[in-house]
Design a protein around this motif. Structure first.
Motif, mmCIF file in Angstrom:
data_model
loop_
_atom_site.group_PDB
_atom_site.id
_atom_site.type_symbol
_atom_site.label_atom_id
_atom_site.label_comp_id
_atom_site.label_asym_id
_atom_site.label_seq_id
_atom_site.Cartn_x
_atom_site.Cartn_y
_atom_site.Cartn_z
ATOM 1 N N LYS A 121 -14.285 -4.195 -2.619
ATOM 2 C CA LYS A 121 -13.976 -3.436 -3.826
ATOM 3 C C LYS A 121 -14.972 -3.645 -4.956
ATOM 4 N N ASN A 149 0.806 -1.217 0.000
ATOM 5 C CA ASN A 149 0.000 0.000 0.000
ATOM 6 C C ASN A 149 0.845 1.275 0.000
ATOM 7 N N LYS A 194 -13.190 0.671 -7.151
ATOM 8 C CA LYS A 194 -12.625 -0.656 -7.406
ATOM 9 C C LYS A 194 -11.556 -1.030 -6.391
ATOM 10 N N ARG A 195 -11.651 -0.467 -5.207
ATOM 11 C CA ARG A 195 -10.761 -0.856 -4.119
ATOM 12 C C ARG A 195 -11.620 -0.957 -2.870
ATOM 13 N N ASP A 196 -11.162 -1.702 -1.907
ATOM 14 C CA ASP A 196 -11.887 -1.798 -0.647
ATOM 15 C C ASP A 196 -11.956 -0.432 0.023
ATOM 16 N N HIS A 217 -6.012 5.855 -5.593
ATOM 17 C CA HIS A 217 -4.852 5.037 -5.957
ATOM 18 C C HIS A 217 -4.871 4.843 -7.461
#
Lengths: 654, 654
Positions: free
Chosen positions: B503, B3, B509-511, B19
């Motif tokens: 996600k 991360n 599209k990410r948690d 991100h």
């Protein structure tokens, strides 16, 4: 070719009418007439310095030349600016133009073009005032803040101010100009919390500076005349005049007198703005000039005071003066005004103020209030007549008990208008005249001792008085038929003219003469002054059931300063009292503006004055026509009030 | 790739950190993260609509493309404006950027780019005020002048005005704004001497119009927040709100919070002017929007009132706020101000005025004064706590007998800053959360029901309260080790994070997760509020030798309006009193500005208030550190004041 069919061109602002006999270009005509204008190339069309504005008659002239297209901007060409050396009347228009008896072409010469300055009266009799200006500076040292007492900057400043003697009053809470507030945080910390505040009317902070600048506090007093502008830069900490600058009022380009400027405003959409910005630009130049001379910055000027007639007042304030020009001749406002300088585009200190003296009526303006304040006519025991002779004429009659005023539109003849060889008081103007009664030989002087170009107001008064004393004219103003065969008389068309200066002695290469019409113009002007004063006096005597007479006379304004007072009495322009009681008080209006700058109490006095003074509309007074007709005679139809004339009692009446 | 070595980009003003896993261009990244932005060409670089400002990290990006050179101005390119669809991180910078644990790139999305509006709270609880505005219109019929009484226009107008009931006072002599004076001659004659005057404070004429326009009198009340701006257009003749408009404060482009804006001003020569003109432009747009909706012209607005925190206040006035940011945090001025709108470049009526409510201290501004005025906390018998939760947090404690206030810089965490998945309250933000204690299953709602992008303030409060109730965290804020093996916990580097949304269900599209650090941020924020209120309460009780307790709570501001008050109590952000005594009063500061517009007497009240209210510098209070440390616990280290918690007394302390 007779006189009425020559090419006549009027040149402003010198009010000079020239005959363009050879149809020279305008630069040659001016130079050959002795009017010196600036040029680097000597008329070759390469330097672009001899820029003039064609106000009338553009259609008679050649189109702009290549030189002009190169040296003038497009805007200038559209506005009819020309280079004098490139500009002439086209061949096929010459006959057309000669048919008109009056000039069809009027050309304005910008001030920067004229090499010799106008004779502008700046000084005036000052009876002195105490120093108590509206603007005061105070130096203070301000407490610093801390976490226990995190008092805002302004509150700490006001606290420090409240401890000084300047503002040691109960419940003192001055306001702060927004522009000044914005500077506070940085200025306060620039010199370790030591600052100088500028206070306006003791209760408004209009500036703050780091450190101690108490000594740098200036004001400027302005006299906005129809023809001339004067500015007096005064140090408000010692009351002394540090410099004076003057200029022609550039509004003259748009009209010689107030009536023609009102007409310009009515006929042009942006006319008011144009006249307004024109005079403001000139005032700002005066500010820069006086500051440069005194070596200070305009930002050190905190207040400006203004006098001017009602139309100049309105235009300066960008208020439409149209209704001053229409019956019943009311201004928009007459009370005095305090206005932020920035709202007027006046380039003094950003927080500075303008004080504009009040008006009395549509045709008796703040200039007259200035004359009263400086001459203190309202403190006199004897009944006093004050005349301010400028482009307009204002008359005040009064003493400590009562005051009345009125105006007569009589000044312009005395500034050269409507007089064939008349001109303003500039270099080359004949200003004094003597005529030998035995041989009618004329002696004269000119301003700056230049070869004569024309006659200015004081010269015309002298000429007519001397012609009267020499019995060249009669008391009714006609040429005395017993002398018209003298060689000095020449015939122009059907009329006779009396020669003052022969052409070989003039700059303009033409005789300088006085015509019958010129004498009539002077009769009307002087008659208007005398009868005006008479009507005001009559009013006062009726209203107060008195039979007072004028015991002293104040002659204010440039013209009043330069005339021969004996001759003014002799032609009956002013009452015939002993010379020792006639005072030439100079630019009294300007002194009034200075005094209001120096002592704010005079502003209260001005406010009271305009409530007390009685305004009389002279032209609508019942007896006006009768009084005016009698006053047209030299010195007057009735001789009882003219004792000086006794030694000349052989002058024929007609 | 862990991360800490991904490409992080912060997007403002939505405070969202994204991100950029695949190193997409910024347009793709935004679209793929569910943030809808305007574009006509869909990212082909031909429409020029997707303009963004790169605030930081320009050096990592590709140089401007041909498209950008064509569609952006030179100035824009120099100022680092880009087209989102043309802009990406260059290949050889990717490894470099991944080394930094914090984002190196910050991109500002102008308001016109964002398709979905922010959730800006405009309404607030209004207890109502009598209608007594500062601006009143009067219709008069003016006498015409004549030769016998040639009275100036203004004097005749003032006479007509003096006969009306509005101004039937002794010694009534109003002044006239210079701009209005200039209009008098023409306006007076436009409709036969029938005019409408606009009076400011009953004694200043600020406008005149031909005919009768008494009904057209408007004012506008502004709330200048650090993040949002709201304007309320009010008809001053009936007191009703005619339209409301809001916008993001565009100053956000130069700094998220007041401290970063002060820094921007210190570091940039023209920084103050830039921030000032930026907010003025936005306010003028709001004026146009509200006027368009109400179908009036901005020239019919005669007064504007303003609330805002001290830094917003200073920048709006173009006063350097630097010293508010430095100990001892003093503002330049705190008293209320009346300033001509034109001096502020505020585009309402040319003669109109701005009224700016007073400040209390460097970090308790005019917005707090607005809250007190509208909530009338100063009239309450019971001791009341009011909290205004915006980008900064202000705390007021008082009743009819005494009032004290202080501030805590705690708001920004609640607007998404410093929270990993935090964001402002915009479309796609998770705003409410429920966690089933049996299976730790998470239910949530989002603003506008969009797929989640991040969590806003109310969502964070809910999340933490629910994690506490489900014993996912302990009272000291740590993850409860007894549950960290649950499948919702995932490992990021060495740390654990609790998954709120998986996600496949998010836009990004990410948690969407909550980290230990996020919980710490919330603890600090809520601890600051609680301990701040406590310190003010202690001060009041000591000063008055009393033992009062908080009996009711007002939650002002957008955040205060949307949070679950039960959860706010549960985590110990506010004292634990019965729900029925906790009032969510909405944009109380804005209502205060409205009330000051409607009733000028409230301005006297405001002046008295700032003298009466005690300002407390919370952070320097002796007991602060101790109180703050105790308040970091959920709900608090001492449980005696938190009766609601009893049913959850099995939540472990650590």
């Amino acid at each position: 070719m007779n006189n009425n069919s020559s090419i006549l061109i009027d040149f402003e602002p010198i009010s000079r009418r020239l005959h363009n006999i050879k149809n020279e270009n305008f630069y040659q005509l001016l130079i050959n007439s002795g009017i010196r204008v600036r040029s680097l190339c000597g008329g070759l069309g390469t330097c672009g310095k001899c820029k003039v504005l064609v106000q009338e008659g553009n259609k008679y002239l050649n189109p702009p030349t290549d030189s002009e297209k190169k040296l003038l901007t497009k805007e200038e060409i559209n506005e009819n600016f020309r280079l004098a050396c490139q500009c002439y009347i086209v061949e096929d228009q010459i006959d057309l133009i000669k048919k008109h008896p009056q000039p069809q072409i009027r050309v304005f010469l910008p001030q920067e073009l004229l090499v010799e300055d106008f004779k502008i009266l700046t000084s005036g009799l000052n009876k002195g005032v105490n120093l108590n200006p509206n603007v005061k500076k105070v130096f203070i040292e301000v407490d610093k803040p801390n976490l226990k007492t995190p008092i805002p900057d302004l509150e700490r400043i006001l606290y420090a101010l409240s401890t000084t003697s300047v503002t040691n009053k109960n419940q003192f809470e001055p306001s702060i100009e927004f522009e000044t507030l914005k500077k506070i945080p940085l200025v306060l910390r620039e010199d370790n919390h030591r600052i100088t505040l500028t206070l306006y009317e003791d209760n408004k902070i209009i500036d703050c500076e780091a450190g101690n600048s108490v000594a740098n506090s200036y004001g400027i007093a302005f006299d906005i005349g129809t023809t001339t502008l004067v500015g007096y830069l005064i140090n408000l900490s010692d009351g002394k005049i540090y410099s004076i600058a003057s200029a022609l009022n550039p509004q003259t380009a748009y009209g010689e007198d107030v009536v023609s400027r009102i007409t310009y405003i009515k006929n042009n959409k942006e006319g008011l703005l144009k006249l307004n910005s024109t005079v403001l630009d000139a005032l700002n130049l005066i500010i820069n000039e006086t500051c440069a001379e005194a070596k200070i910055s305009p930002s050190q000027i905190y207040e400006a005071t203004f006098v001017g007639n009602s139309v100049m007042h309105h235009i300066f304030l960008n208020i439409d003066p149209t209704y001053i020009g229409l019956s019943p001749y009311v201004p928009a406002i007459k009370k005095d005004l305090n206005i932020q300088a920035k709202d007027l585009n006046l380039k003094i200190n950003r927080g500075g103020y303008a004080y504009i003296l009040p008006l009395i009526a549509g045709y008796v303006g703040a200039d007259t209030v200035g004359v009263i304040l400086s001459s203190e006519i309202d403190k006199e025991s004897e009944l006093t007549l004050a005349i301010d002779v400028g482009t307009n004429g204002e008359i005040i009659v009064g003493n400590k008990d009562f005051l009345a005023t009125g105006s007569c539109a009589a000044g312009s003849a005395l500034e050269g208008a409507h007089i064939n060889n008349g001109m303003r008081a500039a270099a080359g103007a004949i200003d004094t005249v003597k005529i030998d009664p035995t041989d009618l030989n004329v002696r004269y002087t000119t301003i700056n001792n230049k070869k004569p170009i024309g006659i200015c107001g004081s010269g015309i008064i002298d000429t007519v008085a001397e012609m009267l004393k020499s019995k060249i004219i009669t008391r009714s103003g006609g040429f005395n038929k017993q002398v018209t065969d003298h060689e000095s008389f020449i015939k122009k068309g059907k009329s006779l003219e009396f020669t003052l200066v022969k052409k070989d002695q003039t700059s303009i290469k033409r005789d300088i003469t006085i015509s019958q019409n010129d004498i009539r113009e002077l009769q009307m002007a002087k008659g208007a002054f005398y009868s005006g004063a008479r009507i005001i006096l009559n009013y006062l005597n009726q209203a107060n059931e008195s039979k007072l007479k004028i015991k002293q006379i104040y002659l204010a304004g440039a013209f009043g300063n330069y005339i021969n007072k004996g001759n003014a009495k002799f032609i009956g322009m002013i009452p015939d009292i002993s010379d020792e009681f006639i005072y030439q008080i100079g630019n009294a209006a300007g002194v009034g503006a200075q005094n209001c700058l120096l002592n704010t109490e005079l502003r209260d006095k001005a406010r009271k004055l305009i409530k007390k003074i009685k305004y009389i509309e002279i032209a609508v007074a019942q007896e006006f026509q009768k009084e005016y007709a009698k006053a047209m005679y030299f010195p007057h139809l009735d001789l009882e009030n003219f004792p000086s004339l006794t030694e000349y009692n052989d002058i024929p009446k007609r």
